[in-house]
Design an enzyme around this catalytic site. Structure first.
Site, PDB file in Angstrom:
ATOM      1  N   ASP A   1      10.204  10.195   1.184  1.00  0.00           N
ATOM      2  CA  ASP A   1      10.740  10.936   2.308  1.00  0.00           C
ATOM      3  C   ASP A   1      11.010  12.327   1.718  1.00  0.00           C
ATOM      4  O   ASP A   1      11.769  12.782   1.029  1.00  0.00           O
ATOM      5  CB  ASP A   1      12.055  10.537   2.932  1.00  0.00           C
ATOM      6  CG  ASP A   1      12.058   9.384   3.941  1.00  0.00           C
ATOM      7  OD1 ASP A   1      10.811   9.078   4.230  1.00  0.00           O
ATOM      8  OD2 ASP A   1      13.118   9.080   4.345  1.00  0.00           O
TER       9      ASP A   1
ATOM     10  N   GLU B   1      11.748   0.446  11.936  1.00  0.00           N
ATOM     11  CA  GLU B   1      11.337  -1.084  11.581  1.00  0.00           C
ATOM     12  C   GLU B   1      12.353  -1.990  12.223  1.00  0.00           C
ATOM     13  O   GLU B   1      13.383  -1.514  12.685  1.00  0.00           O
ATOM     14  CB  GLU B   1      11.349  -1.267  10.190  1.00  0.00           C
ATOM     15  CG  GLU B   1      10.383  -0.709   9.288  1.00  0.00           C
ATOM     16  CD  GLU B   1      10.425  -0.623   7.773  1.00  0.00           C
ATOM     17  OE1 GLU B   1       9.653  -0.269   7.262  1.00  0.00           O
ATOM     18  OE2 GLU B   1      11.589  -1.052   7.532  1.00  0.00           O
TER      19      GLU B   1
ATOM     20  N   THR C   1       3.354  -4.674   6.686  1.00  0.00           N
ATOM     21  CA  THR C   1       3.098  -3.792   5.764  1.00  0.00           C
ATOM     22  C   THR C   1       3.093  -4.890   4.571  1.00  0.00           C
ATOM     23  O   THR C   1       3.280  -5.953   4.297  1.00  0.00           O
ATOM     24  CB  THR C   1       3.943  -2.599   5.333  1.00  0.00           C
ATOM     25  OG1 THR C   1       5.247  -3.461   4.975  1.00  0.00           O
ATOM     26  CG2 THR C   1       4.197  -1.839   6.382  1.00  0.00           C
TER      27      THR C   1
ATOM     28  N   GLU D   1      -0.367  -1.881   7.614  1.00  0.00           N
ATOM     29  CA  GLU D   1      -0.333  -0.781   6.703  1.00  0.00           C
ATOM     30  C   GLU D   1      -0.060  -1.052   5.314  1.00  0.00           C
ATOM     31  O   GLU D   1       0.561  -1.907   5.081  1.00  0.00           O
ATOM     32  CB  GLU D   1       0.348   0.297   7.265  1.00  0.00           C
ATOM     33  CG  GLU D   1       1.794  -0.046   7.366  1.00  0.00           C
ATOM     34  CD  GLU D   1       2.969   0.966   8.159  1.00  0.00           C
ATOM     35  OE1 GLU D   1       3.849   1.347   7.786  1.00  0.00           O
ATOM     36  OE2 GLU D   1       2.333   1.452   9.481  1.00  0.00           O
TER      37      GLU D   1
ATOM     38  N   LEU E   1       2.842   0.800  -0.438  1.00  0.00           N
ATOM     39  CA  LEU E   1       2.847   1.919  -1.459  1.00  0.00           C
ATOM     40  C   LEU E   1       1.551   2.639  -1.434  1.00  0.00           C
ATOM     41  O   LEU E   1       0.649   2.250  -0.727  1.00  0.00           O
ATOM     42  CB  LEU E   1       2.935   1.191  -2.946  1.00  0.00           C
ATOM     43  CG  LEU E   1       4.169   0.267  -3.413  1.00  0.00           C
ATOM     44  CD1 LEU E   1       4.162  -0.358  -4.307  1.00  0.00           C
ATOM     45  CD2 LEU E   1       5.283   1.428  -3.434  1.00  0.00           C
TER      46      LEU E   1
END
Length: 544
Positions: free
Chosen positions: A198, A283, A438, A479, A482
């Protein structure tokens, strides 16, 4: 009991048919013609350069990423050379000699690219539009289908209830439309900042945090009383504490405003999907492993049900069951960075599988599913006729233990004797929503190499979750968790996107790459990415 004995015990316990098992894993091949062994492999959400899951797992081309494994026996030698056991003999298999799978003619899987977190600033202005335009033109030139963008609640409804400002997003969407790209739009009802990757800070709306100063129980709370202001507790979904509105009413009003404001982009088919944020990092999970509360990988995390609204619901559930003394969270669960064998609740044979433990975990996980059910029902009303999706985090550490403690604290009731993802898939099916998962680029053996004490299994987790969704007949998108620029990572994604020899021909409905950056667009990195896009589209790609 030692971790080794815990792992051994876990391998002996039965798993439900749709859960991950070594024999099911052995039927898939990943990037090579060699099947994955009976090492129970799993993949979680962990590690995103920006999403809390799987965060500290390192992927890199400098590590020994090529390997060959055979069912029922697998060994790795030092230095990254795979040792394939044939009878009593070991045969070296040089990584450089492994042939890559040809994806020409395979199903077309659309590829999207996530835009930078700060593409829209706190004034709802598009940042550096000319730079972004040029970057999008480059993506378009190699066949990328579209982009994903977060529509941040803390930006759009920042100052006053129902005072929406969509101006920056409107300009962004116009640029995307002019380039004939598609849009995946995330309704982001969480804070940005504080998680790995972030690089911007976007808080919840100011008027919401003002309420939180007077009533901190609107936030998830741990057993020490620490509040997590990343998102609102699900305990206020149906409680009018947000200036006369419930939390789900606030979410619905926001989504309805978006649908009206961007009607032309829906009608023109530019917006292909709406992903609905359902918790921290967008999520569907409890915020059980917050770094700002001291959590570090691979800690088991803590239950997040100590706000007065959730505790009230727990009390009602215990009384309805006829056991009012169960109106409490377990008190022997350790702390954020504990390991399961150190706790009375999560250890092998621990209280997680007692009568009380099963009651509590059923209640805790059911509240997660019910929250998703409530919000997605309203999302379908707001976005009727448009595909909606929900993101489920991949929590793969401690997956090889009996209790799966990190999953339990996050709200996934998935110990070795129960499939915790089937109820989530069933809920998504009810709303015809897609599941976004993911960590499809992660390899279990890499996790063991980096953090052997975590007993992680990202590949097995991915296999379990994908099959839970496919068994429920819902679309599955994914997706990477990392940052990924290397061919090994891309090949792993491809193998999960299009399972080889699947008799039903199942494959991902879409893949979203995390994320657009100058590094992605650098020469060699972008060549590898272009090659990956072609393979996802089922087109011939150079094998250089």
């Amino acid at each position: 009991m030692s971790q080794l004995s815990a792992q051994a015990l876990n391998s002996l316990r039965p798993r439900p048919p749709s859960a991950c098992s070594s024999t099911r894993m052995a039927s898939l091949s990943y990037g090579t013609q060699t099947p994955i062994a009976s090492l129970k492999v799993s993949s979680g959400f962990w590690g995103s350069a920006e999403f809390n899951s799987c965060r500290l797992s390192v992927l890199g081309s400098d590590r020994s990423l090529n390997f060959s494994v055979v069912r029922d026996s697998a060994e790795r030698s030092e230095g990254g050379v795979a040792m394939e056991t044939v009878g009593d003999n070991q045969v070296e298999d040089s990584p450089g000699k492994l042939e890559e799978r040809d994806f020409t003619g395979t199903p077309y899987v659309p590829v999207y690219v996530m835009l930078p977190l700060g593409v829209i600033n706190m004034n709802c202005e598009l940042v550096e539009p000319e730079v972004l335009l040029n970057q999008l033109k480059v993506l378009k030139s190699v066949g990328v289908d579209g982009v994903m963008v977060d529509c941040w609640w803390g930006i759009v409804e920042a100052h006053n209830p129902q005072g929406y400002n969509w101006s920056g997003y409107k300009r962004l969407f116009q640029i995307v439309r002019d380039l004939n790209l598609k849009l995946q739009v995330v309704m982001s009802f969480h804070e940005c900042g504080g998680n790995v990757g972030d690089d911007v800070h976007i808080p919840l709306p100011h008027w919401v945090t003002e309420i939180g100063q007077k009533n901190p129980d609107i936030y998830f709370t741990d057993k020490e009383g620490k509040r997590n202001n990343e998102c609102l507790t699900w305990g206020i979904d149906k409680v009018r504490v947000l200036r006369g509105r419930t939390a789900v009413e606030v979410y619905f009003d926001y989504m309805r405003s978006f649908r009206v404001e961007f009607d032309e982009f829906f009608e023109g088919g530019i917006i292909s999907e709406i992903e609905v944020g359902l918790g921290p990092c967008g999520e569907l999970r409890y915020p059980s492993y917050p770094e700002n509360h001291g959590w570090k990988y691979p800690g088991i995390g803590e239950f997040q049900c100590y706000d007065r609204y959730l505790m009230k619901n727990l009390k009602e559930a215990a009384e309805a069951r006829g056991h009012s003394f169960w109106a409490r969270a377990p008190d022997n669960t350790g702390s954020y960075n504990s390991q399961p064998h150190e706790t009375g609740f999560f250890r092998d044979g621990g209280d997680y599988d007692s009568y009380y433990g099963r009651f509590f975990l059923n209640w805790y996980s059911r509240f997660l599913v019910d929250h998703g059910d409530r919000v997605l029902a309203l999302a379908n009303l707001a976005f009727e006729g448009t595909c909606i999706a929900a993101k489920v985090s991949g929590i793969h550490w401690w997956y090889k233990t009996a209790s799966h403690p990190a999953e339990l604290t996050a709200g996934f009731y998935n110990p070795c004797n129960r499939d915790g993802y089937a109820p989530i898939a069933a809920m998504l099916k009810k709303h015809e929503a897609a599941l976004n998962f993911t960590c499809v680029e992660m390899r279990t053996l890499d996790q063991h190499e980096g953090f052997p004490e975590a007993l992680a299994d990202p590949e097995g987790l991915v296999w379990q979750v994908l099959n839970a969704a496919w068994d429920a007949n819902i679309p599955v998108a994914s997706e990477n968790a990392l940052t990924c620029h290397d061919r090994e990572g891309y090949n792993k994604i491809l193998a999960n996107a299009k399972p080889q020899n699947d008799p039903d021909g199942r494959h991902l409905s879409a893949f979203t790459y995390l994320r657009l950056s100058p590094v992605l667009l650098e020469g060699h990195n972008f060549m590898e990415f272009e090659r990956f896009v072609k393979k996802m589209h089922g087109e011939p790609a150079p094998e250089s």
